[in-house]
Design a protein around this motif. Sequence first.
Motif, mmCIF file in Angstrom:
data_model
loop_
_atom_site.group_PDB
_atom_site.id
_atom_site.type_symbol
_atom_site.label_atom_id
_atom_site.label_comp_id
_atom_site.label_asym_id
_atom_site.label_seq_id
_atom_site.Cartn_x
_atom_site.Cartn_y
_atom_site.Cartn_z
ATOM 1 N N UNK A 52 0.789 -1.137 -0.024
ATOM 2 C CA UNK A 52 0.124 0.086 0.002
ATOM 3 C C UNK A 52 0.748 1.166 -0.106
ATOM 4 N N UNK A 53 1.993 1.259 0.924
ATOM 5 C CA UNK A 53 2.849 2.453 0.884
ATOM 6 C C UNK A 53 3.547 2.553 -0.396
ATOM 7 N N UNK A 54 4.147 1.639 -0.945
ATOM 8 C CA UNK A 54 4.775 1.733 -2.215
ATOM 9 C C UNK A 54 3.577 2.404 -3.583
ATOM 10 N N UNK A 57 3.707 6.136 -2.596
ATOM 11 C CA UNK A 57 5.118 6.735 -2.805
ATOM 12 C C UNK A 57 5.364 6.576 -4.182
ATOM 13 N N UNK A 100 4.336 10.847 6.165
ATOM 14 C CA UNK A 100 5.085 9.686 5.869
ATOM 15 C C UNK A 100 5.639 9.493 4.528
ATOM 16 N N UNK A 103 8.352 11.768 3.223
ATOM 17 C CA UNK A 103 9.555 11.417 3.873
ATOM 18 C C UNK A 103 10.346 10.307 2.977
ATOM 19 N N UNK A 104 9.456 9.345 2.663
ATOM 20 C CA UNK A 104 9.909 8.223 1.753
ATOM 21 C C UNK A 104 10.268 8.750 0.335
ATOM 22 N N UNK A 105 9.693 9.624 -0.113
ATOM 23 C CA UNK A 105 10.036 10.085 -1.653
ATOM 24 C C UNK A 105 10.769 11.135 -1.312
ATOM 25 N N UNK A 107 10.565 14.282 -1.567
ATOM 26 C CA UNK A 107 10.091 15.277 -2.393
ATOM 27 C C UNK A 107 8.655 15.843 -2.023
ATOM 28 N N UNK B 179 13.289 5.086 -2.866
ATOM 29 C CA UNK B 179 11.744 4.995 -2.484
ATOM 30 C C UNK B 179 11.421 3.216 -2.255
ATOM 31 N N UNK B 182 13.297 2.417 1.123
ATOM 32 C CA UNK B 182 12.635 3.114 2.193
ATOM 33 C C UNK B 182 11.318 2.564 2.668
#
Lengths: 285, 190
Positions: A52-54, A57, A100, A103-105, A107, B179, B182
Amino acid sequence: MKFAYYPGCSLETSGKEYDLSTRAVSKHLGIELTEVPDWSCCGATAGHSTSHLLALALPARNLALTEETGLDVTAPCAACYQRLALACHELKQNPQLREKVNEITGRPFHGKIKVISILEVISSVGLEQIRAQVVKPLKGLKIAAYYGCLLVRPRAIQIDDPENPQIIEQIMQAAGADTVDWSHKTECCGASLAVSNEEVAIPMVSRILKAAALSGANCLVCACPLCHFNLDMRQLKVNRLRGTNYYLPVFYFTQLLGVAMGLNPQDLSLHTHFVDTGQVLKLVG
Amino acid sequence: METIRLNESEDRDFIERVSRESGQAVENCYQCGKCTAGCPVAFAYDLMPHQVMRMVQMGLKEEVLRCQSIWLCASCVTCTARCPRNIDVAMVMDTLRIMARRKGMIPPGRGRNVALFNNNFLRSIQKYGRLFEFATMAMFNLKTGQPFREADTGLTMLRRGKLKLSVTKPRGLEEINRIFEKVRQAEKEV
């Protein structure tokens, strides 16, 4: 009218007809498209099936890049549209999640832009304006407008009714074509399974072709490179495997709009389909 | 289907996890079967969508995570659009697929190639930033032992300029790689 343009991976290769015709038609209608600088893949089905996070992102990077241009973004590909629009919706709704993901990207996306499908962009020009540009009405064409899934589901991002959308019909009628009422316009064509399990996708394609043929249509019109490839390329396979004899050229709505507006056929890439388009286009003259 | 002993198999933690990760009140499903009636892939499923929902309600973790249906779901979202209880059934299917993968379960039957395709697809994005259609298909063919699958289609596409033998890489490749890293990190912490 100015928009950022997110072509997506398919439009560089298997869906090049959609890219060329979208750019040509937009230019003709005075819609200025600027490609999102350094865009990357939206993750598509593989992304949201895995994490889900990917799935947030990967689109978020592109949303952030677009936001830097200050423009709203349009994505012709229905899959890209759905992934970008859903991520945009979720990140706007949930600031904690947005932080959140930012922070991962690396950007920051602030949720200041909108994601709009190319169908909405073109119809926002106005049906009257479109009608005024038609030099070659699409007479003789009986169109089964095929929406598939990704433009009309889920609710948060749907561009029209999920069971009986009309936006393609309206644009095609403005271009002088007849459209048919039919049953399978939002039924899934199984494109996401077509590579991994073709024997599952074939009956799905077959049902759609059967319904279109029964409705008296002489062509299909779509707005998704995955549906297009699946219905165009696999139509020949369906005929071979199931002993049917369908002849239903599959157009992008932008290609036919371009034909109606008298644009150069080369710029619309009408000759690169699997199912030959020549015979049906002769009806238009 | 084999006999299931409910008193031995209910897994409360599983029900709670599916609800939380999907954001859906799975207990609201009243088994009307509308999801199954509208599912365009149901003909190929081993468990029907409403059965998946019922088994989630009953905490039958192993049975649900071991089915092919969660992999064959085409994510068309028709089930969600028609659910009279406002459950995002497609999101539940997505969540189950993600959970099965996280647990390292080998997808059964037709699910195997779906997982293989997804992995190849994501590897291409991590490596090139965009989908390299040609290389992804070639790799899929090799890994499934059918090197010449769709060779004629590929040739036709090449002739018509619809197949590129290279890919335009975005400049931000390191960003994209980060990405993936992370996300992997963040999910380990859950």
